[in-house]
Design a protein around this motif. Structure first.
Motif, PDB file in Angstrom:
ATOM      1  N   SER A  99       0.804  -1.214   0.000  1.00 38.68           N
ATOM      2  CA  SER A  99       0.000   0.000   0.000  1.00 38.68           C
ATOM      3  C   SER A  99       0.843   1.271   0.000  1.00 38.68           C
ATOM      4  N   SER A 100       2.135   1.167   0.310  1.00 42.04           N
ATOM      5  CA  SER A 100       3.003   2.339   0.236  1.00 42.04           C
ATOM      6  C   SER A 100       3.424   2.647  -1.190  1.00 42.04           C
ATOM      7  N   MET A 101       3.150   1.677  -2.108  1.00 41.11           N
ATOM      8  CA  MET A 101       3.503   1.878  -3.520  1.00 41.11           C
ATOM      9  C   MET A 101       2.320   1.469  -4.400  1.00 41.11           C
ATOM     10  N   PRO A 102       1.223   2.183  -4.293  1.00 40.89           N
ATOM     11  CA  PRO A 102       0.003   1.777  -5.005  1.00 40.89           C
ATOM     12  C   PRO A 102       0.157   1.799  -6.522  1.00 40.89           C
ATOM     13  N   ALA A 103       1.091   2.602  -7.035  1.00 38.57           N
ATOM     14  CA  ALA A 103       1.268   2.671  -8.485  1.00 38.57           C
ATOM     15  C   ALA A 103       1.741   1.350  -9.070  1.00 38.57           C
ATOM     16  N   LEU A 104       2.330   0.490  -8.241  1.00 31.63           N
ATOM     17  CA  LEU A 104       2.787  -0.814  -8.712  1.00 31.63           C
ATOM     18  C   LEU A 104       1.661  -1.841  -8.782  1.00 31.63           C
ATOM     19  N   GLY A 105       0.512  -1.470  -8.236  1.00 33.20           N
ATOM     20  CA  GLY A 105      -0.622  -2.390  -8.250  1.00 33.20           C
ATOM     21  C   GLY A 105      -1.781  -1.846  -9.070  1.00 33.20           C
ATOM     22  N   ASN A 106      -2.902  -2.513  -8.946  1.00 29.03           N
ATOM     23  CA  ASN A 106      -4.135  -2.105  -9.626  1.00 29.03           C
ATOM     24  C   ASN A 106      -5.276  -2.437  -8.672  1.00 29.03           C
ATOM     25  N   ASN A 107      -5.861  -1.414  -8.061  1.00 28.44           N
ATOM     26  CA  ASN A 107      -6.773  -1.598  -6.933  1.00 28.44           C
ATOM     27  C   ASN A 107      -8.137  -2.127  -7.381  1.00 28.44           C
ATOM     28  N   ALA A 108      -8.374  -3.397  -7.121  1.00 31.34           N
ATOM     29  CA  ALA A 108      -9.618  -4.038  -7.550  1.00 31.34           C
ATOM     30  C   ALA A 108     -10.840  -3.439  -6.862  1.00 31.34           C
ATOM     31  N   ILE A 109     -10.688  -3.051  -5.611  1.00 31.30           N
ATOM     32  CA  ILE A 109     -11.832  -2.501  -4.878  1.00 31.30           C
ATOM     33  C   ILE A 109     -12.245  -1.154  -5.447  1.00 31.30           C
ATOM     34  N   GLU A 110     -11.256  -0.291  -5.725  1.00 32.71           N
ATOM     35  CA  GLU A 110     -11.592   1.016  -6.275  1.00 32.71           C
ATOM     36  C   GLU A 110     -12.312   0.884  -7.620  1.00 32.71           C
ATOM     37  N   HIS A 111     -11.831  -0.019  -8.446  1.00 34.22           N
ATOM     38  CA  HIS A 111     -12.517  -0.253  -9.729  1.00 34.22           C
ATOM     39  C   HIS A 111     -13.942  -0.752  -9.486  1.00 34.22           C
ATOM     40  N   LEU A 112     -14.101  -1.663  -8.547  1.00 37.86           N
ATOM     41  CA  LEU A 112     -15.427  -2.226  -8.283  1.00 37.86           C
ATOM     42  C   LEU A 112     -16.386  -1.148  -7.793  1.00 37.86           C
ATOM     43  N   LEU A 113     -15.944  -0.320  -6.863  1.00 36.60           N
ATOM     44  CA  LEU A 113     -16.811   0.726  -6.333  1.00 36.60           C
ATOM     45  C   LEU A 113     -17.206   1.723  -7.421  1.00 36.60           C
ATOM     46  N   THR A 114     -16.268   2.030  -8.307  1.00 36.84           N
ATOM     47  CA  THR A 114     -16.564   2.976  -9.383  1.00 36.84           C
ATOM     48  C   THR A 114     -17.581   2.406 -10.359  1.00 36.84           C
ATOM     49  N   VAL A 115     -17.370   1.175 -10.772  1.00 41.11           N
ATOM     50  CA  VAL A 115     -18.294   0.588 -11.742  1.00 41.11           C
ATOM     51  C   VAL A 115     -19.647   0.320 -11.094  1.00 41.11           C
ATOM     52  N   LEU A 116     -19.665  -0.013  -9.805  1.00 41.75           N
ATOM     53  CA  LEU A 116     -20.934  -0.215  -9.104  1.00 41.75           C
ATOM     54  C   LEU A 116     -21.737   1.079  -9.074  1.00 41.75           C
ATOM     55  N   ALA A 117     -21.071   2.189  -8.806  1.00 45.12           N
ATOM     56  CA  ALA A 117     -21.763   3.482  -8.795  1.00 45.12           C
ATOM     57  C   ALA A 117     -22.346   3.800 -10.168  1.00 45.12           C
ATOM     58  N   GLN A 118     -21.602   3.494 -11.220  1.00 44.11           N
ATOM     59  CA  GLN A 118     -22.098   3.746 -12.571  1.00 44.11           C
ATOM     60  C   GLN A 118     -23.310   2.878 -12.889  1.00 44.11           C
ATOM     61  N   ILE A 119     -23.248   1.615 -12.469  1.00 45.88           N
ATOM     62  CA  ILE A 119     -24.379   0.699 -12.707  1.00 45.88           C
ATOM     63  C   ILE A 119     -25.618   1.196 -11.980  1.00 45.88           C
ATOM     64  N   ARG A 120     -25.453   1.591 -10.719  1.00 45.32           N
ATOM     65  CA  ARG A 120     -26.608   2.077  -9.956  1.00 45.32           C
ATOM     66  C   ARG A 120     -27.205   3.317 -10.608  1.00 45.32           C
ATOM     67  N   THR A 121     -26.355   4.204 -11.086  1.00 44.17           N
ATOM     68  CA  THR A 121     -26.845   5.419 -11.737  1.00 44.17           C
ATOM     69  C   THR A 121     -27.623   5.093 -13.000  1.00 44.17           C
ATOM     70  N   GLN A 122     -27.064   4.207 -13.829  1.00 45.43           N
ATOM     71  CA  GLN A 122     -27.713   3.873 -15.098  1.00 45.43           C
ATOM     72  C   GLN A 122     -29.029   3.137 -14.885  1.00 45.43           C
ATOM     73  N   ILE A 123     -29.049   2.205 -13.949  1.00 38.84           N
ATOM     74  CA  ILE A 123     -30.299   1.478 -13.677  1.00 38.84           C
ATOM     75  C   ILE A 123     -31.321   2.432 -13.060  1.00 38.84           C
ATOM     76  N   GLY A 124     -30.850   3.340 -12.217  1.00 35.93           N
ATOM     77  CA  GLY A 124     -31.758   4.330 -11.652  1.00 35.93           C
ATOM     78  C   GLY A 124     -32.417   5.178 -12.717  1.00 35.93           C
ATOM     79  N   GLN A 125     -31.653   5.556 -13.735  1.00 34.95           N
ATOM     80  CA  GLN A 125     -32.216   6.338 -14.833  1.00 34.95           C
ATOM     81  C   GLN A 125     -33.206   5.512 -15.653  1.00 34.95           C
ATOM     82  N   LEU A 126     -32.895   4.233 -15.844  1.00 34.66           N
ATOM     83  CA  LEU A 126     -33.774   3.348 -16.614  1.00 34.66           C
ATOM     84  C   LEU A 126     -35.119   3.134 -15.918  1.00 34.66           C
ATOM     85  N   THR A 127     -35.095   3.039 -14.594  1.00 43.32           N
ATOM     86  CA  THR A 127     -36.292   2.643 -13.846  1.00 43.32           C
ATOM     87  C   THR A 127     -37.018   3.813 -13.186  1.00 43.32           C
ATOM     88  N   ALA A 128     -36.453   4.996 -13.242  1.00 44.42           N
ATOM     89  CA  ALA A 128     -37.030   6.150 -12.539  1.00 44.42           C
ATOM     90  C   ALA A 128     -38.466   6.419 -12.992  1.00 44.42           C
TER      91      ALA A 128
END
Length: 407
Positions: A191-220
């Motif tokens: 975690s002291s050198m995050p540039a050497l990795g690829n954070n799976a959780i951050e990607h998941l949270l970002t894509v989850l937010a996008q999915i919720r937004t898009q489904i919310g627009q579809l079903t509103a």
């Protein structure tokens, strides 16, 4: 058949540990009952699953064809939380305790016994009664899907599923369901050198937010007058293995309850588009797996099946003494269904968020079909110390038998 003999059949069913499997044992037991009675039946194995099977039993001939159905599987138990052996039918007063008593071996047994007694009495009736006892309703509904694909619901005129509703709730509509796991694969690093990795959780949270937004627009603003609105729940999430390491894997589990106005396919297309775009434009590696995909069913509230069953069941319901707690439960169910001036002890024709095997059996008749879920039980399905009223169980046997005669 005496009341004790009827309870014994339920006892044998509860003793079979068909926890998400082993429905073939239940089917073979039911086959012995039908064979002894001279009722045509067959056990139909699920392909590639030797311990799982459906059972089809049929009596009568011609139309109308009333399909009646119950599932043979039950959910798992935490034995430590039970005050009785969950796989031994245990009476306490009017209540019969055991896994599956409410969901839904009492309903299945009631259908079977009604057919056995109808055969024994040599009563005449018009049409055909076709029992579809299914495997795997609790997870994926493979049994109902196999029966539908084999044509067992193609020619039916009405479908009754003996899911637990009690006397007053008549369920003619169910939301669909989608169970989806979204997986994010990254690369571990300190975690002291995050540039050497690829954070799976951050990607998941970002894509989850996008999915919720898009489904919310579809079903509103899109609702069904019986089933209400689309529901999206985030039910499971996991990722990482310690606080000072960039996570290489993360997953989230989504559960959606769907309505006819926004189809499962529309929702899945939104998710697929979001994920595809995210994978193309970022360093994320997101994948989607669908473990449950069942459609919504909206039956005909004016179908003869509903009106006939209400007429038949009403004398039994009128005999009941409703407690304050039961009255409140009925009131809350009515409010959820949009009925504001409901008075306890009135029949309530409703749609619910939970699914039934109708989602597979009626895949070609999703709206306007003569469909009803109506059976013995209470609000203890999937719970510790599940139980069913003995009196209600016996009443529903008589209710079903009268319905069969009225074909």
């Amino acid at each position: 058949m005496s009341p004790a003999e009827k309870v014994t059949i339920l006892q044998h069913l509860v003793e079979i540990k068909s926890v998400n499997n082993h429905e073939k044992l239940v089917a073979m037991y039911l086959k012995t009952l039908f064979d002894e009675a001279g009722i045509t039946n067959q056990v139909i194995p699920l392909v590639g699953q030797p311990e799982r099977a459906n059972l089809v039993a049929e009596m009568g001939s011609g139309h109308p064809i009333l399909a009646v159905s119950g599932h043979m599987d039950v959910v798992d138990v935490d034995v430590a939380n039970w005050t009785t052996d969950p796989f031994k039918l245990t009476p306490k007063g009017d209540q019969l305790f055991g896994r599956g008593t409410t969901d839904m071996k009492a309903g299945l047994a009631a259908l079977v016994i009604a057919m056995l007694e109808l055969k024994e009495s040599q009563a005449t009736f018009n049409g055909t009664i076709r029992l579809l006892a299914t495997a795997g309703e609790e997870v994926g509904q493979p049994g109902a899907e196999a029966l539908e694909m084999a044509g067992y619901s193609d020619d039916v005129d009405a479908l009754l599923i003996a899911e637990p509703t009690g006397y007053y709730n008549m369920v003619y509509a169910n939301k669909g369901e989608l169970d989806i796991e979204i997986k994010s694969v990254g690369k571990a690093a300190h975690s002291s050198m995050p540039a050497l990795g690829n954070n799976a959780i951050e990607h998941l949270l970002t894509v989850l937010a996008q999915i919720r937004t898009q489904i919310g627009q579809l079903t509103a603003g899109v609702t069904n007058p019986v089933l209400g609105e689309t529901l999206l729940n985030v039910d499971t999430i996991s990722g990482g293995n310690q606080i000072n390491a960039i996570p290489s894997l993360a997953t989230v589990g989504l559960n959606l309850r769907t309505i006819p106005e926004v189809s499962n396919d529309q929702i899945l297309n939104v998710i697929d588009d979001v994920v595809a775009n995210y994978n193309q434009t970022t360093t994320g590696q997101i994948s989607v797996e669908v473990s449950m995909n069942i459609v919504s069913i909206l039956g005909d509230v004016n179908a003869p099946l509903l009106t006939d069953l209400q007429r038949i069941a009403e004398p039994y319901a009128r005999r009941q003494k409703i407690s304050a707690a039961e009255a409140e439960q009925l009131k809350q169910a009515a409010l959820a269904a949009g009925v504001k001036d409901y008075r306890p002890a009135e029949f309530l024709k409703v749609g619910i968020s939970g699914g039934t095997d109708a989602a597979k059996l009626l895949i070609k008749n999703q709206t306007g079909f003569s469909y009803l879920a109506y059976g013995p039980g209470n609000n203890t399905p999937h719970q510790d110390n599940e139980s069913v009223s003995k009196a209600m169980f016996l009443d529903f046997i008589e209710i079903y038998q009268t319905l069969f005669k009225s074909l």
